[in-house]
Write a protein that holds these residues in place. Structure first.
Motif, PDB file in Angstrom:
ATOM      1  N   ILE A 154      43.838  23.770 -54.804  1.00  0.00           N
ATOM      2  CA  ILE A 154      43.797  22.664 -53.625  1.00  0.00           C
ATOM      3  C   ILE A 154      43.397  21.448 -54.374  1.00  0.00           C
ATOM      4  CG2 ILE A 154      42.737  22.140 -51.600  1.00  0.00           C
ATOM      5  CD1 ILE A 154      42.798  24.996 -50.768  1.00  0.00           C
ATOM      6  N   SER A 155      41.981  21.639 -55.360  1.00  0.00           N
ATOM      7  CA  SER A 155      41.644  20.653 -56.002  1.00  0.00           C
ATOM      8  C   SER A 155      42.778  19.874 -56.834  1.00  0.00           C
ATOM      9  CB  SER A 155      40.644  21.243 -57.091  1.00  0.00           C
ATOM     10  OG  SER A 155      39.419  21.416 -56.257  1.00  0.00           O
ATOM     11  N   LYS A 156      43.672  20.594 -57.334  1.00  0.00           N
ATOM     12  CA  LYS A 156      44.897  19.864 -58.376  1.00  0.00           C
ATOM     13  C   LYS A 156      45.487  19.093 -57.346  1.00  0.00           C
ATOM     14  CE  LYS A 156      43.938  21.565 -62.449  1.00  0.00           C
ATOM     15  NZ  LYS A 156      43.340  21.071 -63.645  1.00  0.00           N
ATOM     16  N   LEU A 157      45.863  19.661 -56.278  1.00  0.00           N
ATOM     17  CA  LEU A 157      46.636  18.855 -55.251  1.00  0.00           C
ATOM     18  C   LEU A 157      46.203  17.697 -54.893  1.00  0.00           C
ATOM     19  CD1 LEU A 157      49.288  19.214 -53.576  1.00  0.00           C
ATOM     20  CD2 LEU A 157      48.149  20.456 -52.084  1.00  0.00           C
ATOM     21  N   ALA A 158      44.992  17.714 -54.236  1.00  0.00           N
ATOM     22  CA  ALA A 158      44.207  16.656 -53.950  1.00  0.00           C
ATOM     23  C   ALA A 158      44.200  15.477 -54.828  1.00  0.00           C
ATOM     24  CB  ALA A 158      42.774  16.990 -53.285  1.00  0.00           C
ATOM     25  N   ILE A 159      43.864  16.040 -56.237  1.00  0.00           N
ATOM     26  CA  ILE A 159      43.870  14.822 -57.465  1.00  0.00           C
ATOM     27  C   ILE A 159      45.009  14.128 -57.418  1.00  0.00           C
ATOM     28  CG2 ILE A 159      43.441  14.609 -59.772  1.00  0.00           C
ATOM     29  CD1 ILE A 159      41.372  16.659 -59.675  1.00  0.00           C
ATOM     30  N   GLU A 160      46.231  14.920 -57.477  1.00  0.00           N
ATOM     31  CA  GLU A 160      47.664  14.279 -57.460  1.00  0.00           C
ATOM     32  C   GLU A 160      47.753  13.403 -56.323  1.00  0.00           C
ATOM     33  OE1 GLU A 160      50.750  17.186 -57.227  1.00  0.00           O
ATOM     34  OE2 GLU A 160      50.224  18.473 -59.219  1.00  0.00           O
ATOM     35  N   LYS A 161      47.289  13.768 -55.081  1.00  0.00           N
ATOM     36  CA  LYS A 161      47.464  12.824 -54.075  1.00  0.00           C
ATOM     37  C   LYS A 161      46.562  11.349 -54.194  1.00  0.00           C
ATOM     38  CE  LYS A 161      50.069  15.907 -51.760  1.00  0.00           C
ATOM     39  NZ  LYS A 161      51.631  15.641 -51.786  1.00  0.00           N
ATOM     40  N   TYR A 162      45.337  11.532 -54.910  1.00  0.00           N
ATOM     41  CA  TYR A 162      44.455  10.555 -54.963  1.00  0.00           C
ATOM     42  C   TYR A 162      45.242   9.821 -55.898  1.00  0.00           C
ATOM     43  CZ  TYR A 162      40.690  12.268 -52.223  1.00  0.00           C
ATOM     44  OH  TYR A 162      39.889  12.646 -51.179  1.00  0.00           O
ATOM     45  N   LEU A 163      45.878  10.157 -57.014  1.00  0.00           N
ATOM     46  CA  LEU A 163      46.643   9.341 -58.123  1.00  0.00           C
ATOM     47  C   LEU A 163      47.770   8.569 -57.365  1.00  0.00           C
ATOM     48  CD1 LEU A 163      46.658  12.148 -60.772  1.00  0.00           C
ATOM     49  CD2 LEU A 163      45.578   9.895 -61.282  1.00  0.00           C
ATOM     50  N   GLY A 164      48.286   9.299 -56.297  1.00  0.00           N
ATOM     51  CA  GLY A 164      49.600   8.637 -55.856  1.00  0.00           C
ATOM     52  C   GLY A 164      48.860   7.376 -54.983  1.00  0.00           C
ATOM     53  N   LEU A 165      47.804   7.706 -54.272  1.00  0.00           N
ATOM     54  CA  LEU A 165      47.079   6.775 -53.666  1.00  0.00           C
ATOM     55  C   LEU A 165      46.428   5.514 -54.416  1.00  0.00           C
ATOM     56  CD1 LEU A 165      45.883   5.765 -50.893  1.00  0.00           C
ATOM     57  CD2 LEU A 165      43.620   6.884 -51.400  1.00  0.00           C
ATOM     58  N   TYR A 166      45.969   5.792 -55.656  1.00  0.00           N
ATOM     59  CA  TYR A 166      45.641   4.602 -56.633  1.00  0.00           C
ATOM     60  C   TYR A 166      46.763   3.869 -57.234  1.00  0.00           C
ATOM     61  CZ  TYR A 166      40.603   5.066 -56.675  1.00  0.00           C
ATOM     62  OH  TYR A 166      39.294   5.013 -56.290  1.00  0.00           O
ATOM     63  N   GLU A 167      47.825   4.319 -57.471  1.00  0.00           N
ATOM     64  CA  GLU A 167      49.012   3.590 -57.644  1.00  0.00           C
ATOM     65  C   GLU A 167      49.569   2.912 -56.415  1.00  0.00           C
ATOM     66  OE1 GLU A 167      52.524   4.553 -60.396  1.00  0.00           O
ATOM     67  OE2 GLU A 167      53.438   5.139 -58.516  1.00  0.00           O
ATOM     68  N   TYR A 168      49.605   3.455 -55.462  1.00  0.00           N
ATOM     69  CA  TYR A 168      49.744   2.367 -54.089  1.00  0.00           C
ATOM     70  C   TYR A 168      49.165   1.342 -53.981  1.00  0.00           C
ATOM     71  CZ  TYR A 168      51.568   1.292 -49.523  1.00  0.00           C
ATOM     72  OH  TYR A 168      51.919   0.785 -48.398  1.00  0.00           O
ATOM     73  N   LEU A 169      47.845   1.598 -53.693  1.00  0.00           N
ATOM     74  CA  LEU A 169      46.881   0.622 -53.362  1.00  0.00           C
ATOM     75  C   LEU A 169      46.460  -0.408 -54.568  1.00  0.00           C
ATOM     76  CD1 LEU A 169      44.330   2.617 -51.149  1.00  0.00           C
ATOM     77  CD2 LEU A 169      46.031   1.108 -50.349  1.00  0.00           C
ATOM     78  N   HIS A 170      46.144   0.038 -55.691  1.00  0.00           N
ATOM     79  CA  HIS A 170      45.533  -0.592 -56.889  1.00  0.00           C
ATOM     80  C   HIS A 170      46.379  -0.646 -58.168  1.00  0.00           C
ATOM     81  CE1 HIS A 170      42.177  -0.116 -54.207  1.00  0.00           C
ATOM     82  NE2 HIS A 170      42.125   1.245 -54.512  1.00  0.00           N
ATOM     83  N   GLY A 171      47.760  -0.038 -57.950  1.00  0.00           N
ATOM     84  CA  GLY A 171      48.533  -0.481 -59.226  1.00  0.00           C
ATOM     85  C   GLY A 171      48.341   0.593 -60.423  1.00  0.00           C
ATOM     86  N   LEU A 172      47.454   1.417 -60.243  1.00  0.00           N
ATOM     87  CA  LEU A 172      47.120   2.303 -61.253  1.00  0.00           C
ATOM     88  C   LEU A 172      48.140   3.101 -61.793  1.00  0.00           C
ATOM     89  CD1 LEU A 172      45.150   3.198 -63.586  1.00  0.00           C
ATOM     90  CD2 LEU A 172      44.017   4.800 -61.785  1.00  0.00           C
ATOM     91  N   ASP A 173      49.058   3.047 -62.670  1.00  0.00           N
ATOM     92  CA  ASP A 173      49.879   4.046 -62.696  1.00  0.00           C
ATOM     93  C   ASP A 173      49.512   5.458 -63.425  1.00  0.00           C
ATOM     94  OD1 ASP A 173      52.703   4.758 -63.394  1.00  0.00           O
ATOM     95  OD2 ASP A 173      52.879   3.505 -65.174  1.00  0.00           O
ATOM     96  N   TYR A 174      50.499   6.299 -63.164  1.00  0.00           N
ATOM     97  CA  TYR A 174      50.112   7.729 -63.352  1.00  0.00           C
ATOM     98  C   TYR A 174      51.320   8.673 -63.667  1.00  0.00           C
ATOM     99  CZ  TYR A 174      51.239   9.666 -58.867  1.00  0.00           C
ATOM    100  OH  TYR A 174      52.070  10.107 -57.836  1.00  0.00           O
ATOM    101  N   ARG A 175      50.965   9.760 -64.201  1.00  0.00           N
ATOM    102  CA  ARG A 175      51.833  10.928 -64.179  1.00  0.00           C
ATOM    103  C   ARG A 175      51.110  12.281 -64.236  1.00  0.00           C
ATOM    104  NH1 ARG A 175      54.417   6.555 -64.236  1.00  0.00           N
ATOM    105  NH2 ARG A 175      56.215   6.113 -65.252  1.00  0.00           N
ATOM    106  N   VAL A 176      51.909  13.135 -63.608  1.00  0.00           N
ATOM    107  CA  VAL A 176      51.165  14.514 -63.464  1.00  0.00           C
ATOM    108  C   VAL A 176      52.019  15.509 -64.006  1.00  0.00           C
ATOM    109  CG1 VAL A 176      50.734  16.104 -61.753  1.00  0.00           C
ATOM    110  CG2 VAL A 176      49.858  13.986 -61.607  1.00  0.00           C
ATOM    111  N   LEU A 177      51.642  16.258 -64.846  1.00  0.00           N
ATOM    112  CA  LEU A 177      52.310  17.368 -65.586  1.00  0.00           C
ATOM    113  C   LEU A 177      51.742  18.671 -64.767  1.00  0.00           C
ATOM    114  CD1 LEU A 177      52.403  16.671 -69.363  1.00  0.00           C
ATOM    115  CD2 LEU A 177      53.961  15.956 -67.302  1.00  0.00           C
TER     116      LEU A 177
END
Lengths: 313, 313
Positions: B140-163
């Motif tokens: 669940i923590s991993k999943l939440a972090i994935e979602k926050y990464l998506g949010l930071y890209e959407y709101l703030h343009g911080l690019d990310y990749r998840v493996l």
């Protein structure tokens, strides 16, 4: 049913407590403050902060059913401080679930967010199985809590139901908390203030009258079936301009309208697919949008005039 | 590329740093401690705790690429104290993302969990689009972090990749941290101790050799394409008994086996569908399971004999 309602002093909480009071063996209402204390007369009120573990444990002790309606943030405020959103919603919910487990609570019913949990929907109306990629931290917190509920059932046998509620409206919704566009519009209209719209007014949302949400909560408390997560909405989309037109009609007022640029948390079009709730909960919205708007306007005007609100909403 | 590796002292971190060092303009390795200090010779090491915001901000300052490999918990320990798991993984990651935004970091590459994020999989091999219902707070923590990464890209343009990495194995994985069954089995085998199995040995997992994971991390740092989340696995499932047979073959040892009851976090069968990583990252596992097991055994034996580990893994 021996119930605790957490977040009982707010809009949904007040409506839910009024509906539960005559129906259940015991009811405990927990929250920071009551938005409408006169409405809660005769209901056992436990004041307390959701982030304070001892208060929460006291509120739920002896209960078999817990309604978790607490929202410490809004979709817009959550994005300003994402960590504060996590700490004020997810962390205390984990403490609550641990307390429920220790207290032998049978079921937790959680109000999730149909409007934010899916993010920018790829499919409209959106079913529960759609991808969940929120564009606000508010939606991520709701999603994380849903997942922890699933985990507690899996590991510890704590039963749960989640209602992903669209945009509820109706009596006891205040215009002050920057949630609830209908309450805000009606308040502005009744006060003869200009109505303030973010974006061009074309944003489509799914609005559901509050007594229908309460019916869904009551059904969720009793539900026996395989699903755990249900969309609860009005089944149709309406634009902000549609809403204004209905307000004009029910109020007889033609308000001035002021437009501001849209916000990044605003999704162009959000409508929930409510087929599953219909099939498994036997639930469907009973109050038409126009009827709901009339009742809400009547309540708003009574508030405006200082008349005690009608409890029989 | 100016990189920071967070969680650099652990198994994946050590292997990643060794691969990055000759390839990048600058490399900063951050972590609480180094499991194999001699392996990290010549690499800039910043000791610090991931939950301490100032240390993290120092580690990433001036970097364009941040590899987030920190795991404060394990799938089993996370369920014992779910709130501690949230506070030690998700909360500091939110602080990290805020720091990345302020420092102008271009991309964050995050190691998620292919073995826990899907929960009990409905489809095997499991694609990235499958439902995510973890049965451990770790997932669940991993999943939440994935979602926050998506949010930071959407709101703030911080690019990310998840493996979403399956079960990695190879040199620098220690047997001490109750993760990494191959490391544990090999250590027990090399020490002539009984091998300890949870369940009946039929549980199937997806194992991937560490240099293949490192290749995927390097590809994710450079990737230009629409997807953000990639499964990284060996592409096949192997039971614990399969693994024991390979260990017997590569080691020439026939260990005693002790069986214990299965744990609730153990999923019977988990194999990742790695088609997307192949298509978009141009990535596929290069090291066969047997070859990886031979290299890992050679390293384990060298460790056992006190011989300095071979860096050319």
């Amino acid at each position: 049913m021996r119930c605790a309602v957490l977040g009982a002093g707010g809009f949904l909480g007040t409506n839910l407590c009024l509906a539960l009071q005559p129906r259940v063996a015991s009811l405990r209402a927990f929250g920071r403050r009551q938005s409408f204390p006169s409405a809660m007369t005769g209901i056992e009120w436990i004041p307390g902060d959701f982030t304070e573990p001892t208060s929460v444990a006291t509120a739920i002790s002896g209960c078999d059913t817990v309604f978790h309606l607490v929202n410490a943030t809004t979709p817009a405020s959550a994005n300003i401080d994402k960590l504060a959103d996590l700490q004020s919603n997810v962390a205390p919910t984990l403490r609550l679930l641990e307390a429920c487990r220790e207290a032998g609570v049978k079921r937790v019913i959680f109000i999730s967010s149909g409007g934010t949990i899916y993010g920018l929907p790829q499919q409209v109306p959106t079913p529960e199985s759609a991808p969940t990629n929120p564009i606000t931290a508010y939606g991520i917190s709701k999603l994380a809590i849903e997942k922890y509920l699933g985990l507690y059932e899996y590991l510890h046998g704590l039963d749960y139901r989640v209602l992903r509620v669209a945009n509820p409206f109706g009596p006891y919704q205040t215009a002050l908390k920057s949630q609830g566009v209908i309450a805000a519009f009606m308040h502005q209209c009744a006060s003869r203030e200009p109505i303030h719209i973010w974006g061009d007014g074309s944003a489509v949302r799914d609005y559901v009258y509050v007594t229908d949400v309460v019916d869904a909560l009551l059904a969720a408390a009793q539900h026996q079936g395989p699903s755990r997560v249900f969309n609860i909405g009005g089944g149709q989309g309406r634009s902000l301009l549609d809403i204004l037109n209905v307000i004009k009609r029910v109020s007889g007022v033609t308000p001035e309208i002021q437009f501001s640029p849209g916000r990044p948390v605003d999704i162009p079009r959000s409508i929930l697919d409510i087929t599953l709730a219909n099939r498994e909960l036997g639930w469907a919205p009973q109050v038409s949008f126009d009827e709901g708007m009339q009742r809400t306007w009547a309540w708003a005007i009574a508030q405006q005039d200082g008349i005690s609100p009608d409890h029989g909403v």
